[in-house]
Design an enzyme around this catalytic site. Sequence first.
Site, PDB file in Angstrom:
ATOM      1  N   ARG A 112      -3.928  -6.331  13.017  1.00 52.78           N
ATOM      2  CA  ARG A 112      -3.302  -5.056  12.638  1.00 52.78           C
ATOM      3  C   ARG A 112      -1.884  -5.112  13.186  1.00 52.78           C
ATOM      4  O   ARG A 112      -1.680  -5.089  14.409  1.00 52.78           O
ATOM      5  CB  ARG A 112      -4.098  -3.906  13.243  1.00 52.78           C
ATOM      6  CG  ARG A 112      -3.599  -2.500  12.902  1.00 52.78           C
ATOM      7  CD  ARG A 112      -4.545  -1.481  13.528  1.00 52.78           C
ATOM      8  NE  ARG A 112      -4.043  -0.128  13.440  1.00 52.78           N
ATOM      9  CZ  ARG A 112      -4.342   0.736  12.473  1.00 52.78           C
ATOM     10  NH1 ARG A 112      -5.125   0.367  11.488  1.00 52.78           N
ATOM     11  NH2 ARG A 112      -3.849   1.969  12.488  1.00 52.78           N
ATOM     12  N   HIS A 139      -2.888  -1.419   3.365  1.00 53.48           N
ATOM     13  CA  HIS A 139      -4.073  -1.144   4.185  1.00 53.48           C
ATOM     14  C   HIS A 139      -5.313  -1.349   3.312  1.00 53.48           C
ATOM     15  O   HIS A 139      -6.014  -0.393   2.954  1.00 53.48           O
ATOM     16  CB  HIS A 139      -4.003   0.291   4.707  1.00 53.48           C
ATOM     17  CG  HIS A 139      -4.888   0.556   5.876  1.00 53.48           C
ATOM     18  ND1 HIS A 139      -5.764  -0.370   6.406  1.00 53.48           N
ATOM     19  CD2 HIS A 139      -5.059   1.700   6.633  1.00 53.48           C
ATOM     20  CE1 HIS A 139      -6.410   0.155   7.423  1.00 53.48           C
ATOM     21  NE2 HIS A 139      -6.001   1.412   7.582  1.00 53.48           N
ATOM     22  N   GLN A 142      -8.966   0.064   4.186  1.00 53.11           N
ATOM     23  CA  GLN A 142      -9.091   1.504   3.972  1.00 53.11           C
ATOM     24  C   GLN A 142      -9.365   1.817   2.507  1.00 53.11           C
ATOM     25  O   GLN A 142     -10.178   2.690   2.188  1.00 53.11           O
ATOM     26  CB  GLN A 142      -7.814   2.213   4.419  1.00 53.11           C
ATOM     27  CG  GLN A 142      -7.833   3.718   4.224  1.00 53.11           C
ATOM     28  CD  GLN A 142      -8.843   4.411   5.100  1.00 53.11           C
ATOM     29  OE1 GLN A 142      -8.813   4.264   6.314  1.00 53.11           O
ATOM     30  NE2 GLN A 142      -9.749   5.179   4.496  1.00 53.11           N
ATOM     31  N   ASP A 230      -1.277  11.094   2.986  1.00 49.80           N
ATOM     32  CA  ASP A 230      -1.261  10.385   4.261  1.00 49.80           C
ATOM     33  C   ASP A 230      -0.168  11.013   5.118  1.00 49.80           C
ATOM     34  O   ASP A 230       0.625  11.839   4.631  1.00 49.80           O
ATOM     35  CB  ASP A 230      -1.006   8.891   4.036  1.00 49.80           C
ATOM     36  CG  ASP A 230      -1.210   8.053   5.294  1.00 49.80           C
ATOM     37  OD1 ASP A 230      -1.820   8.555   6.257  1.00 49.80           O
ATOM     38  OD2 ASP A 230      -0.745   6.903   5.312  1.00 49.80           O
ATOM     39  N   CYS A 268      -6.760   9.056   4.890  1.00 57.69           N
ATOM     40  CA  CYS A 268      -7.249   7.950   5.707  1.00 57.69           C
ATOM     41  C   CYS A 268      -7.341   8.307   7.187  1.00 57.69           C
ATOM     42  O   CYS A 268      -8.011   7.599   7.944  1.00 57.69           O
ATOM     43  CB  CYS A 268      -6.386   6.715   5.502  1.00 57.69           C
ATOM     44  SG  CYS A 268      -4.693   6.875   6.103  1.00 57.69           S
ATOM     45  N   ARG A 296     -15.478   3.278   6.409  1.00 57.89           N
ATOM     46  CA  ARG A 296     -14.735   2.123   6.929  1.00 57.89           C
ATOM     47  C   ARG A 296     -15.704   1.119   7.548  1.00 57.89           C
ATOM     48  O   ARG A 296     -15.549  -0.096   7.385  1.00 57.89           O
ATOM     49  CB  ARG A 296     -13.717   2.580   7.986  1.00 57.89           C
ATOM     50  CG  ARG A 296     -12.495   3.294   7.453  1.00 57.89           C
ATOM     51  CD  ARG A 296     -11.535   2.346   6.737  1.00 57.89           C
ATOM     52  NE  ARG A 296     -11.063   1.271   7.597  1.00 57.89           N
ATOM     53  CZ  ARG A 296     -10.062   1.382   8.478  1.00 57.89           C
ATOM     54  NH1 ARG A 296      -9.421   2.530   8.617  1.00 57.89           N
ATOM     55  NH2 ARG A 296      -9.680   0.340   9.187  1.00 57.89           N
TER      56      ARG A 296
END
Length: 309
Positions: A112, A139, A142, A230, A268, A296
């Site tokens: 990450r 991402h 996700q 987001d 998310c 997830r």
Amino acid sequence: MTSDYDRKMAVNQNHFLDLKDLSGSVLRKILSQAVDLKSTRKDKKQPLNGKTLAMIFEKPSTRTRVSFEVGMKELGGDVVVLSGDELQVSRGESIADTARVLSRYVDGIMIRTFEEAKIREMAKYASVPVINGLTDNSHPCQLMADVMTFEEHRGSIKGKTVAWSGDGNNMASSWIHAATKFDFRLNIACPRECRPDEGLLDWANEQKNHVSLFHDPKAAVENADCVVTDTWVSMGSDASNQHNLLAPFQVNKKLMENASPEAVFLHCLPAHRGEEVTSEVLDGPQSLVWDEAENRLHAQKAILLWCMT
């Protein structure tokens, strides 16, 4: 110069770097396994017994850290967690050398980080699968959970309309990738200053032309089956002027009223309540964010199995 060992070991690695790199059929296979894993979670099967995943975090994490660690352990494996400043990369070692060394110790690497190039270089030189846990560009893990969540509640996402309202950030980019791979319509509403990368939009239009840009969130959300947003300021980004630009794109009850009556809301997380979304929507009956967060775990377990078995 690439060694014989590197050439031999780099063959047929199932890296999970971005949705755009994989076929729709492969992504569907992974999602199908995620659904099975969720329904059989109590069976305690351990197909990754004896395997170890290295998890590298150069950005903070709650969901990525916990879901990957729990997922790996539920599958019978183990994890080694490393922060960016614990690696010799922070003191000048190359990503390539780090990838070569980690590959001798572990069976997979999840990273990450900030730059997509770092993950690409890791995958180039690793002899084990590499998984994108998030970059400034995308991402993908996700998005697998997001599609899984929508389909649990509303059936196949194929042919549906998803509306994005907010910053054209890494999550918006992964929704663009997903639209072409899962065959749904994506309406993106954002300020001109915050639009997604032009090269990515060109790529999407070359694929299936399923992505449309709007500067009016109401128009983008009209009759949509799913509304997504987001945070307005991504980790490490400059916050100057972002809030002023994005305030008209807040997802609130009034905006949701323009979507289909059966529309769902996704985010998310983490959410900044009262900024990109109101608590009324986040905690409301159309919100699936808690199922989305749980998924997830299941989606990433399926990704781990696809990569490591």
